[in-house]
Design an enzyme around this catalytic site. Structure first.
Site, PDB file in Angstrom:
ATOM      1  N   HIS A  68      -7.920 -89.433  27.102  1.00 30.44           N
ATOM      2  CA  HIS A  68      -7.115 -89.392  25.886  1.00 30.44           C
ATOM      3  C   HIS A  68      -7.353 -90.663  25.065  1.00 30.44           C
ATOM      4  CE1 HIS A  68      -4.214 -91.584  28.596  1.00 30.44           C
ATOM      5  NE2 HIS A  68      -4.147 -92.348  27.520  1.00 30.44           N
TER       6      HIS A  68
HETATM    7  P1  TYD Z   1      -1.038 -88.958  32.071  1.00 29.22           P
HETATM    8  O1  TYD Z   1      -1.027 -89.252  30.608  1.00 29.22           O
HETATM    9  O2  TYD Z   1      -1.568 -87.645  32.518  1.00 29.22           O
HETATM   10  O3  TYD Z   1      -1.819 -90.123  32.835  1.00 29.22           O
HETATM   11  P2  TYD Z   1      -3.355 -90.567  32.723  1.00 29.22           P
HETATM   12  O4  TYD Z   1      -3.599 -90.908  31.300  1.00 29.22           O
HETATM   13  O5  TYD Z   1      -3.429 -91.754  33.619  1.00 29.22           O
HETATM   14  O6  TYD Z   1      -4.248 -89.482  33.190  1.00 29.22           O
HETATM   15  O7  TYD Z   1       0.441 -89.179  32.611  1.00 29.22           O
HETATM   16  C1  TYD Z   1       0.922 -88.526  33.761  1.00 29.22           C
HETATM   17  C2  TYD Z   1       2.385 -88.141  33.528  1.00 29.22           C
HETATM   18  O8  TYD Z   1       3.196 -89.310  33.409  1.00 29.22           O
HETATM   19  C3  TYD Z   1       2.577 -87.334  32.256  1.00 29.22           C
HETATM   20  O9  TYD Z   1       3.539 -86.327  32.535  1.00 29.22           O
HETATM   21  C4  TYD Z   1       3.174 -88.330  31.278  1.00 29.22           C
HETATM   22  C5  TYD Z   1       3.924 -89.272  32.193  1.00 29.22           C
HETATM   23  N1  TYD Z   1       4.031 -90.652  31.692  1.00 29.22           N
HETATM   24  C6  TYD Z   1       5.271 -91.168  31.387  1.00 29.22           C
HETATM   25  O10 TYD Z   1       6.312 -90.491  31.478  1.00 29.22           O
HETATM   26  N2  TYD Z   1       5.370 -92.454  30.960  1.00 29.22           N
HETATM   27  C7  TYD Z   1       4.284 -93.245  30.833  1.00 29.22           C
HETATM   28  O11 TYD Z   1       4.408 -94.431  30.447  1.00 29.22           O
HETATM   29  C8  TYD Z   1       2.985 -92.696  31.143  1.00 29.22           C
HETATM   30  C9  TYD Z   1       1.743 -93.524  31.001  1.00 29.22           C
HETATM   31  C10 TYD Z   1       2.903 -91.393  31.576  1.00 29.22           C
END
Ligand code: TYD
Length: 137
Positions: free
Chosen positions: A54
């Protein structure tokens, strides 16, 4: 003409270790170029897992691999570069408009991320083609 900012922006994290062990400091005006509003860390990553995939529209982040190692791949819509983080003495700054992927987590990796804003799903771009159109106009 001004030179564009490098894709991989590493900052030195001051080390204050002594005979007892290591102590690393990230503070505003030092390693941290922004006030922190959120900290999260990624750890116990399962073997073979890659994450991220992302970009953010506004968010600034500083990533510090405080244990183990991980490879980050960054893409600004034109160039792609990879950097291995394996030291708590280095932080990787990732600003807005950068696609990031995290690969090759070691089993003991703990990746700390300092961010300048609270979690906001509306700030994410999670589709690489949408991202490329967003940054190339
Ligand atoms: P995700 O964006 O998939 O992580 P990555 O970019 O590492 O692959 O995040 C995983 C889950 O955690 C998603 O449901 C969003 C949640 N999340 C939060 O609630 N707060 C945060 O600060 C972050 C980074 C993720």
């Amino acid at each position: 003409m001004s030179t564009p900012a490098p894709l991989v922006q590493l900052v030195d994290i001051p080390q204050r270790g002594d005979a007892r062990g290591q102590l690393s400091v990230a503070e505003l005006g030092g390693a941290l170029p922004f006030p922190v509003r959120r900290v999260y860390w990624i750890h116990w990553t399962n073997p073979g897992v890659s994450r991220g995939f992302h970009a953010h529209k506004k968010l600034h982040q500083l990533c510090v691999c405080v244990a183990g190692s991980v490879r980050l791949s960054l893409f600004d819509g034109k160039s792609e570069e990879s950097v291995v983080l394996d030291s708590s003495a280095k932080g990787l700054l990732i600003g807005p408009g950068i696609w990031r992927e995290m690969h090759d987590f070691s089993p003991d990796c703990v990746l700390m991320v300092f961010a300048d804003a609270e979690y906001d799903e509306a700030d994410y771009i999670r589709d690489r083609e949408v991202f490329t159109r967003y940054v190339t106009g």
